[in-house]
Each structure stands twice: as C-alpha cells, then as structure tokens.
Design an enzyme around this catalytic site. Structure first.
Site: not given
Ligand SMILES: Cc1ncc(C[n+]2csc(CCOP(=O)(O)OP(=O)(O)O)c2C)c(N)n1
Ligand SMILES: [Mg+2]
Lengths: 285, 321
Positions: B43, B64, B89, B115, B123
């Site tokens: 992204s 982060e 973040f 973003h 989002d």
């Molecule tokens: C603090 C924060 N950093 C980054 C994100 C962006 N983000 C959204 S989901 C995700 C991956 C999270 O991993 P997981 O929950 O295991 O994903 P899934 O198994 O649902 O694919 C990230 C980095 C976020 N929402 N919040």
C-alpha cells in the site's frame, strides 16, 4: 435474547444449525464485499465458524433488540478489518435491517469500513487500528469488577495484531489485575497483509506466549465448532486469570481460490469471483 | 460547474506510487538508504524498493512504535532511513517515538506515510489521518511536506533523501491529476504560485492544491482574479509568500483534508496574525472525523472541492467589500 441467569453455564448448541448459519453468513460476507468493492474477506470467512459458535451458540448475553443494554456481555473486534462477518451476524440477529449489509463502505452507510459504534448498532467499540481494541476490552472487563457487574467480555484479535506491543502490555496487565471475565479469540491463520506471518514477522507459538504471560491458553481448530464451543465453555469456568483461545483457521475458507492466499486478506471479489465463490458454496449467484 | 469527476482528462497517479518509484531510484544510487515498513509495503509502495534491494529493506510487522524506534537507531549510526506505514499509524500510533527518538535526536528518519486525509476513502474514520499536520508541524527539527501531485512527490522524496534531519512526507492513497507543469521545481520551504491574482488568495496543500487551481479558473470566469498557492511545505512555512498574499490580495482561503484546527489554515493564521492581519477562511474538517466512502465523494462531501472553494472565496470577498 439470551438468558443472563447463569453466564457461566456450559452451552450445548445444535451444531448442524450452527453450520448452516455459518454457511449463510459466508454468503452474506461475499455478497457484501462484492458490492462494496473493497474490504477484507480472508479473515471474515476464516473466523465465521468461531464467531457463529460464540454468537449463535448462546455464549453471549446480549439483546439484539436492545444493543446498548447496560448489563450485556461485550464483544470487541480488535482486528476490526474483519467486521464484515460481525455485520452479517448482527444483521442476522436483527440488530439492524439486513438491507444495510449491501451498503457497506458507501458514503452515508451505517456500516463503516472498520467498526464504529456511532454508526452501527450492536458494535461495542471503535476499532481498526490494530492493538487498541484489546486494551479497550480489558477496560470493559475490569469495569465489571469495579461496578459489581457480571458481564463478560469477548475480544477478537489476530496473529498479525499480536505483533503490536500493546497486545502484550494488555496481556501483562490482565493477568496482574486477575481479570477472569475476559476471553480473547485470536485468529491464528498465519497470514497478514504482506504475506505469511512466518515471513513478514514470525510470531512464534502464540499459545505458549499467552501461557507464559499467565493466561489460560488453549489452541483449537477454528473450524471445529464443537472444539470452539468446548473451549468457550471451559474459559467461563476459569477463575483468577484471563483466557486466550488461539483459533487455528484457514484464511478465506472454504473458497478454493481464497484459501491461504495473502492477497485475499483485503481484496473484494469481483463479479466473476463472486459467482465462482457462490457456486462453490452451492448457491446461485 | 466542474467538480473532480468532471475535470478534464489528465493523467492521474497517487503520490504514494510516485514515492515508491522515487525511493527505488534513490536506492539504486545510494547504499546508505534503508527502508522500513510495517506490513503495508504493498500500500505504501515501498515494495518496489523491497524487491530491488531486499538486503536494505526490513518489514517490521504490524508494530509501528518499534519501527520508528528502530529507524532512529539505524539513523543514529549514519544511515538515511525511510519508514512507511499509513499516516494514522506511522505518526498516530508512534507519535511519542517520533518525538523522542526522531525529532529530539534530530536524526535522518524520513517518515513517508500514505493514506492521509479523507481521500483514504472506504476504510473509514479509523484510517483517515486528519490530525498529522497539527502534531508534526509543532515538532522542532521536523520538516513537513505534502506533495500536490506525483511529480512533486518524486521531487520531495529526493529532497528528503538529500537533506539531513527528520522529515514527514504526507502521501495520498487516491489517484489525482498530474497537474503541475513539467518544468515545475519543488523547493523545501517555498510556496509555488500556480496562478497570479490580486483579489484573493487560495492556498492548498496536497490533493486540495489542484482543487484550488480549478477554483481559481472558475473565479477568473466570474471576473475575480485569484492568486493560487501550492503550499507543499507546511514546515518551515513560506512566511514571505503568506505575508505577500495578505498584503497584496487582502484575503486568504486555505484548503486542506485535515482538521481545520492545527494544520495549514492554522499555520497561515499564525503568520498573518503576527505580520499582516487579514481575513482568512479555513476550509477543512469541521472538528469531526471522516467516514467511509469513495475518496473523491468524501472530498466533495466535506466541502473541499472547487465549488466549495469558490463559494468560500465569494463569501470572503463579500466580507472584505
Ligand atoms: C496499527 C495498525 N497498523 C496497520 C494496520 C493495517 N493493517 C490492517 S490489517 C493488517 C494485517 C493484520 O494481520 P491479521 O489480522 O493477521 O490479518 P488477516 O489474518 O486478517 O489477513 C494491517 C497491517 C492497522 N489496521 N492498524
Ligand atoms: Mg492473520
């Protein structure tokens, strides 16, 4: 809808009925995401069986018609991006009109891209920034003790989220304060945005980690509703410490082209992909 | 009236894509450039660099605060470090680390975060960073840049790499027109005059700069001569350009996809209040959070497109009459 009389009593739901519900929820999730053209199918499908067992297996004391009932059990989806499955559940419970599902992520919709209780009935917390919701859940759980209430708090989390230090700050604090009305349901699917968790940032043995932190920690097959139900029943009996149920799931299950493919973490199915997915689920597009 | 959707067909690109491209180019020239990301490399577009220079790219996972701290440590030893995530973040979650370990030690960590703003879109509120300019521009040592289009983003990223010290570069998810002239030269701390005029000044930053250009054209059509400034550097602010606008045009409209409090509009007000008071209208988020929806619709919904800018300019002109 669910009796509060004994929140700790074991539940023995009809597993055929639960399977049928989970199946229909998955169909809703796929249709919602196709219409919104963005969002997160992988975890939503992967956690469908766990959350169906929680919500429809009688474990949550909530009143879908009165979602802000003060005595309710709380549910915080800390991995907020998989809210499509939560929205599908809440619509099925009748908390808001089913037609709202088809407005997901559109301007003016009640269903936001990430959970926000200002917009959505039945949502207990604003989540989406990973790491935050687990602490909010801890506060809600602690509050029951302070206020002499007996609600329980369930919190959804994920392996990716467990990379946030805040999760382990919460894990330490929950044990220190002997919070035992808090149950964490962690989606352990081995995937996050940039790929397999073991490649991006290996989180190791999450069950062992939670246990080391002092939690009651069990690992279950997140698609075996009986096992999930047993784990939920057992968690309620635990005294003096929080409980973590580490759910081994398959991202995107059971859609053949989505299963275990990181791309499907956060890409919505287009019309063709939706048609194929619905065919696989044995239903006409 | 022209809106974003009806705007003439120009090539569009998201500033995050231009960041990814520029970063990979810089990586090819400089082995001291290291890139960190927090599970969002697809992204933020740091994946372009990651693919070409895997030994200089570190995915720090969804963590982060640790990413910013690690970036600081790398920079302490002489490396130039780019750290990326969503703006929410990278600076929201890790603000304390940004302050204590990047701004205070004054190290070369370049936080390039995508973003930002309501154009993040679907989002929703949790991901739409609307307070970053307010918190980043008050940090000593920090340079804050918001590129208006892809062309400027590439130049800004190069400038950040070439200039020592902490940088915050605010990038967008949404594709926006490449509208700046091909000979456009970005310079840190300098506002660019995209249109001259003396009745009123419109100041935009990031995606709103283009909306100010459109508004300037529409005002010209009604006989109003509007000056249009692209304020790509929020800190250090181009004080001279702001004072000149106040003195020569007597009224300023600022436009940003950020809270009205604390961002570009506030920075401009601070300058005119001290140096040359004039009426200022600040367009931005009215002390509220965003919501889900397509980015271009949200920009319009929250009154940050050309028609709203024209209306605000006319109201201000009326007030000045
Ligand atoms: C603090 C924060 N950093 C980054 C994100 C962006 N983000 C959204 S989901 C995700 C991956 C999270 O991993 P997981 O929950 O295991 O994903 P899934 O198994 O649902 O694919 C990230 C980095 C976020 N929402 N919040
Ligand atoms: Mg995961």
């Amino acid at each position: 809808m669910i009796a509060v009389a004994d929140r700790r009593a074991p539940r023995d739901p009809d597993f055929d009925e639960l399977a049928a519900i989970a199946h229909e929820l998955r169909i809703d999730v796929l249709k919602m995401l196709n219409l919104s053209a963005s969002g997160h199918p992988g975890g939503s499908l992967g956690m469908a069986d766990v959350f169906t067992t929680l919500f429809f297996g009688g474990h949550l004391a909530i009143d879908p018609q009165d979602p802000t009932w003060a005595e309710r059990d709380r549910f915080v989806l800390s991995n907020g991006h998989i809210c499509p499955i939560l929205y599908a559940i809440l619509a099925r419970l009748g908390t808001f009109p089913r037609d709202d599902l088809w407005t997901l992520r559109k301007l003016g919709s009640n269903l936001q891209g990430h959970p926000d209780f200002h917009h959505t009935k039945g949502v207990d917390a604003c989540t989406g920034s990973l790491g935050n919701g687990v602490s909010v859940a801890l506060g809600m759980a602690l509050s029951a003790r302070i206020q002499n209430k007996d609600w329980r708090v369930y919190v959804g989390s994920s392996d990716g989220e467990s990379q946030e230090g805040q999760v382990w700050e919460m894990a330490t604090a929950a044990v220190h304060h002997k919070v035992d009305n808090l149950t964490l349901l962690l989606d352990w699917n081995g995937i996050q945005i940039d790929g397999f968790t073991k490649d991006v940032m290996d989180v190791g043995d999450l069950r062992a980690k939670f246990e080391t932190f002092g939690w009651h920690a069990v690992e279950v097959d997140g698609h075996d509703m009986r096992a999930v139900n047993d784990a939920l029943n057992a968690a309620k009996q635990v005294q003096g410490k929080p409980q973590a149920i580490l759910c081994r799931t398959v991202l995107g299950k059971p859609i053949s082209f989505m299963e275990n493919v990181a791309k499907w973490h956060g890409v919505a199915p287009d019309d063709d992909q939706l048609a194929q997915a619905l065919t696989e689920l044995g239903t006409a597009p | 009236m022209a809106t974003t959707t009806e705007a003439p067909a120009v090539k569009t690109v998201a500033t995050r894509e231009s960041y990814g491209k520029a970063l990979a180019e810089i990586g090819a020239l400089r082995t001291d450039v290291i890139v960190l990301d927090a599970d969002l490399s697809g992204s933020t577009k740091t994946n372009v660099f990651a693919k070409q220079f895997p030994e200089r790219f570190f995915n720090m996972g969804v963590a982060e605060a640790n990413m910013i701290g690690t970036a600081s440590g790398l920079a302490h030893t002489g490396l130039t470090v780019f750290a990326s995530s969503f703006a929410m973040f990278a600076v929201g979650k890790a603000f304390e680390q940004v302050r204590q370990e990047v701004a205070l030690p004054n190290v070369s960590v370049k936080i390039c975060a995508s973003h930002a703003g309501v154009t993040t879109g679907e989002d929703g509120a949790s991901h739409q960073m609307l307070e970053d300019l307010a918190i980043m521009r008050v940090l000593p040592n920090m340079t804050v840049i918001v590129p208006a289009d892809g062309n400027e983003a590439e130049q800004a990223v190069r400038a950040a790499a070439e200039t020592s010290g902490p940088f915050y570069v605010r990038l967008s998810r949404m594709k926006t027109p490449l509208f700046l002239p091909s000979d456009y030269r970005f310079e840190i701390g300098k506002a660019a005059k995209l249109r001259d005029g003396n009745d009123i000044t419109l100041i935009g930053t990031g995606v709103t700069a283009y909306q100010c250009v459109l508004a300037g054209e529409q005002l010209a059509a009604q006989g109003t001569s509007a000056r249009v400034l692209n304020m790509a550097t929020i800190k250090p602010l181009d004080v001279e350009a702001v004072v000149a606008a106040a003195r020569e045009t007597g009224g300023i409209v600022t436009v940003e996809e950020h809270q009205r409090a604390g961002g570009l509009g506030s920075a401009v007000c601070e300058v005119v209040a001290e140096s040359h008071p004039c009426n200022v209208t600040r367009l931005g988020m009215q002390d509220r959070f965003g919501e889900s929806g397509p980015g271009d619709q949200l920009l319009e919904h929250f009154g940050l497109t050309a028609p709203a800018i024209v209306a605000a300019a006319n109201t201000l002109l009326e007030k000045n009459r």
